[in-house]
Design a protein around this motif. Structure first.
Motif, PDB file in Angstrom:
ATOM      1  N   ALA A 258       0.862  -1.179   0.000  1.00 43.94           N
ATOM      2  CA  ALA A 258       0.000   0.000   0.000  1.00 43.94           C
ATOM      3  C   ALA A 258       0.899   1.231   0.000  1.00 43.94           C
ATOM      4  CB  ALA A 258      -0.940   0.040   1.189  1.00 43.94           C
ATOM      5  N   THR A 259       0.407   2.311  -0.562  1.00 44.48           N
ATOM      6  CA  THR A 259       1.130   3.587  -0.572  1.00 44.48           C
ATOM      7  C   THR A 259       0.342   4.608   0.254  1.00 44.48           C
ATOM      8  OG1 THR A 259       2.136   3.162  -2.730  1.00 44.48           O
ATOM      9  CG2 THR A 259       2.009   5.467  -2.032  1.00 44.48           C
ATOM     10  N   PHE A 260       1.078   5.411   1.002  1.00 40.72           N
ATOM     11  CA  PHE A 260       0.461   6.446   1.844  1.00 40.72           C
ATOM     12  C   PHE A 260       1.042   7.800   1.464  1.00 40.72           C
ATOM     13  CE2 PHE A 260      -0.110   2.590   4.213  1.00 40.72           C
ATOM     14  CZ  PHE A 260      -1.285   2.760   4.916  1.00 40.72           C
ATOM     15  N   ASP A 261       0.157   8.740   1.164  1.00 41.56           N
ATOM     16  CA  ASP A 261       0.579  10.107   0.850  1.00 41.56           C
ATOM     17  C   ASP A 261       0.585  10.931   2.141  1.00 41.56           C
ATOM     18  OD1 ASP A 261       0.806   9.451  -1.808  1.00 41.56           O
ATOM     19  OD2 ASP A 261      -1.153  10.248  -2.368  1.00 41.56           O
ATOM     20  N   LEU A 262       1.666  10.846   2.871  1.00 38.85           N
ATOM     21  CA  LEU A 262       1.783  11.543   4.145  1.00 38.85           C
ATOM     22  C   LEU A 262       3.067  12.346   4.206  1.00 38.85           C
ATOM     23  CD1 LEU A 262       0.613   8.644   6.481  1.00 38.85           C
ATOM     24  CD2 LEU A 262      -0.641  10.731   5.980  1.00 38.85           C
TER      25      LEU A 262
END
Length: 262
Positions: A258-262
């Motif tokens: 999964a990718t997280f834009d944080l």
């Protein structure tokens, strides 16, 4: 700053260091969480992964059994390790990234073969482990956190190849599913994989016992990525890297991303 995370039950990090390196090189996760490392921490081939840019590691290990590790390209410090159900097993490690995100990496007990705690001690240990996870997250509500790992439960009907046939099989019994649901609810965890892929059969584990695992495709989704509500909407691009199950001398699990834009 976006980062991509992967979780993988590697079934021996020393035996499959080459496969870990292959995943790191080809798929480039920023953070890789491994379970069932089967190695003391000082025997993990850290230098191999450091050479690929994974210069930060937190881990708990045992000789030949259990073991969890988080490798990161992003600066990370250890943020705790719990021994739920007092089993004395290396089944949890947490790391905190420099962006403030805490990652919990779990290897929940498999639970043996018989779904009855009266005759199978391991099944009771599994339920107790999940109960203590539930209570811990209920007491200390997590924020800005991700929970990953081999949770050894496929909760949904479309997380297994045949719901009815597996209802009495450990990993898909109603009592396990209820325990996992309570654990998830206690921390208000969002199932990121199913947030991104809400419908359809989805597996991350295929038994070694199948002569042709790909043709039979009798899998279960045992590996999970959850996140707290405050960051769950930042997640996207979930996938199971099924091809890794077909690599030479593979783990019986495939990595989940999964990718997280944080």
């Amino acid at each position: 700053m976006p980062f991509t995370l992967a979780t993988w039950n590697i079934n021996s990090v020393r035996l499959r260091a080459g496969l870990v390196s292959k995943l790191m090189t080809e798929e480039l996760p920023d953070v890789l969480c491994l379970q069932e490392c089967k190695s003391p921490v000082d025997k993990i081939p850290v230098e191999v992964f450091q050479a690929l840019g994974y210069t930060h590691m937190v881990a708990r290990g045992q000789k030949g059994y259990n073991g969890v590790a988080i490798f990161s390209k992003i600066p990370m410090v250890e943020a705790g390790a719990a021994d739920y159900a007092a089993l004395g097993h290396a089944r949890h490690i947490a790391g905190k990234l420099e962006n403030g995100v805490t990652i919990h990496n779990f290897y929940v007990p498999a639970g043996g073969d018989v779904p009855d705690r009266e005759v199978n001690e391991k099944f009771g240990q599994k339920l107790d482990y999940l109960t203590e996870m539930r209570d811990a997250f209920h007491a200390d509500k997590p924020e800005k956190s991700i929970l990953v790992g081999d949770l050894n439960i496929a909760p949904r009907e479309d997380d297994v190849w045949d719901h009815k046939k597996l209802l009495k099989i450990v990993s898909h019994t109603p009592v396990e599913i209820e325990h996992l649901a309570q654990t998830q609810d206690s921390g208000k965890w969002v199932d990121i994989t199913r947030q991104d892929i809400p419908e359809g059969l989805l597996y991350s584990w295929w038994s070694y016992r199948a002569k042709d695992w790909a043709a039979a495709d009798k899998g279960r989704r045992l590996d999970h990525i959850w996140a707290t509500p405050d960051i769950s909407n930042a997640a996207h691009s979930s996938r199971v890297h099924k091809i890794a199950r077909g690599w030479e001398q593979p783990s019986d699990h495939a990595p989940v991303f999964a990718t997280f834009d944080l």
